[in-house]
Write an enzyme that holds these catalytic residues in place. Structure first.
Site, PDB file in Angstrom:
ATOM      1  N   PRO A  77       8.978   1.401   0.979  1.00 33.51           N
ATOM      2  CG  PRO A  77       8.018   0.245   2.730  1.00 33.51           C
ATOM      3  CD  PRO A  77       7.712   0.824   1.378  1.00 33.51           C
ATOM      4  CD  GLU A  78      13.902   2.920  -2.567  1.00 32.13           C
ATOM      5  OE1 GLU A  78      15.132   2.890  -2.711  1.00 32.13           O
ATOM      6  OE2 GLU A  78      13.171   3.749  -3.138  1.00 32.13           O
ATOM      7  CE  LYS A 122      14.085  -2.507  -3.342  1.00 34.20           C
ATOM      8  NZ  LYS A 122      13.364  -2.124  -4.567  1.00 34.20           N
ATOM      9  CG  HIS A 174      -5.858  -0.042   4.574  1.00 38.27           C
ATOM     10  ND1 HIS A 174      -6.655  -0.494   3.547  1.00 38.27           N
ATOM     11  CD2 HIS A 174      -6.049   1.295   4.626  1.00 38.27           C
ATOM     12  CE1 HIS A 174      -7.290   0.530   3.016  1.00 38.27           C
ATOM     13  NE2 HIS A 174      -6.943   1.623   3.651  1.00 38.27           N
ATOM     14  NE  ARG A 199      -0.588   1.767  -4.172  1.00 34.32           N
ATOM     15  CZ  ARG A 199       0.330   2.398  -4.895  1.00 34.32           C
ATOM     16  NH1 ARG A 199       0.938   3.440  -4.398  1.00 34.32           N
ATOM     17  NH2 ARG A 199       0.622   1.991  -6.088  1.00 34.32           N
ATOM     18  NE  ARG A 218       8.970   0.806 -11.319  1.00 33.29           N
ATOM     19  CZ  ARG A 218       7.912   0.175 -11.825  1.00 33.29           C
ATOM     20  NH1 ARG A 218       7.454   0.442 -13.036  1.00 33.29           N
ATOM     21  NH2 ARG A 218       7.302  -0.734 -11.108  1.00 33.29           N
TER      22      ARG A 218
END
Length: 304
Positions: free
Chosen positions: A2-3, A61, A115, A136, A290
């Site tokens: 998510p940006e 964000k 999760h 995660r 990246r």
DNA sequence: CATATGTCCTGAGAGC
DNA sequence: TGCTCTCAGGACATAT
């Protein structure tokens, strides 16, 4: 991942909880390892339960859920107030959710029972629960007082720069133009400009026809103007499509839908495929550990 | 001060 | 087939 566009979509999707009263805050037991929540969950409960959601806001964000004592209260004014004035205002709290890599803020049932990290329920019923789900577990949830929030996110030594959607062209160039870093790397610096992440940095540079390895200092005024225009255009388009759901399928909107912007990606995750503008072959390189994607043919502007 | 690197985390996919 | 290994990149701590 998510940006800005994905987080903006989450914020818009959870607007139905504005005006609702928080009934309970729960931390499901099924999480393998608990994510970072500050302060302790019982403290969060004490400060939030019974309060009303006054506003939903995006900061870079992060998703910000404002709570206040009275149902009609709006979030705090952005103007600086003296501590004496703050003390007389109704107590206001900001729950800040950082999804980081795989976090989702949802008003519908989460992708898996596993999760689950946090659940807020609201009244009066019927009112959907709000979930924070994070595969995660790199995401975080933090409750701030209004004063703490102002200092951390809006103060003069804030950890965030101006928002990418509202920064002016002049401010944009001022904040990045003296850096010796590659432009792609600098775009990821949240203290320079807040909201751009790894995916949209590549997209923005392609639209602006600027090489990702170009040194900020060497970019000319016209390049900065193109870059600023591309910044706004790409982010707004991505918001219209409700963000990008990549092949791993992790990102979902708050109502559990796929985003649509992945079908319009110019370069991201398209290595070896033809550039949609010049039919050149998209390349993948690595910058600051990246992935960067670009078209060597139409992004020639000022390589380092 | 500015910039670079290491760290956390899980599951998909590669390679044997 | 089933194991081990690598990689993905948010934000922040630590190193240069």
């Amino acid at each position: 991942m998510p940006e800005l566009p994905e987080v903006e979509t989450m914020c818009r999707g959870i607007r139905p909880i504005v005006g609702r009263r928080a009934l309970s805050v729960q931390r499901p037991k099924c999480a393998r390892r608990p994510i970072a929540i500050m302060p302790r969950i019982d403290c969060i409960r004490r400060r939030i339960e019974g309060k009303y959601v006054s506003q939903i806001e995006r900061v870079g964000k992060r998703v910000v859920i404002w709570f206040s004592d009275a149902g009609s209260e709006k979030g705090p004014s952005r103007t600086k107030a003296t501590s004496a004035v703050v003390a007389r205002l109704p107590q206001v709290e900001a729950l800040v959710i950082e999804p980081r890599m795989t976090g989702l803020v949802l008003l519908s049932s989460p992708p898996t029972r596993e999760h689950l990290r946090l659940r807020l329920s609201f009244g009066p019923k019927p009112s959907p629960d709000l979930w924070f789900w994070d595969r995660r577990g790199l995401g975080t949830v933090t409750l701030y007082t209004a004063g703490e929030f102002e200092a951390k996110f809006r103060g003069c030594d804030s950890s965030l720069g101006p928002d990418a959607l509202s920064v002016s062209a002049e401010q944009f160039r001022e904040r990045l133009g003296r850096s010796r870093r590659a432009i792609k790397v600098a775009l990821l610096d949240q203290k320079a400009v807040a909201g751009v992440g790894n995916l949209y940095a590549s997209e923005i540079l392609h639209l602006a026809s600027i090489h990702p390895a170009a040194c900020c200092q060497r970019l000319r005024k016209h390049a900065w103007q193109r870059l600023h225009a591309a910044l706004i255009e790409v982010l707004q388009a991505a918001i219209q499509y409700e963000g990008s759901t990549l092949s791993d399928g992790t990102y979902r909107t708050a109502l559990n839908q796929n985003g649509g912007y992945q079908n319009h990606h110019r370069v991201y995750d398209r290595a070896g495929q033809p550039c949609r503008r010049c039919a050149g072959q998209i390349r993948r390189i690595v910058q600051a550990q990246r992935s960067t994607f670009f078209c060597p043919n139409c992004q020639r502007c000022a390589p380092a």
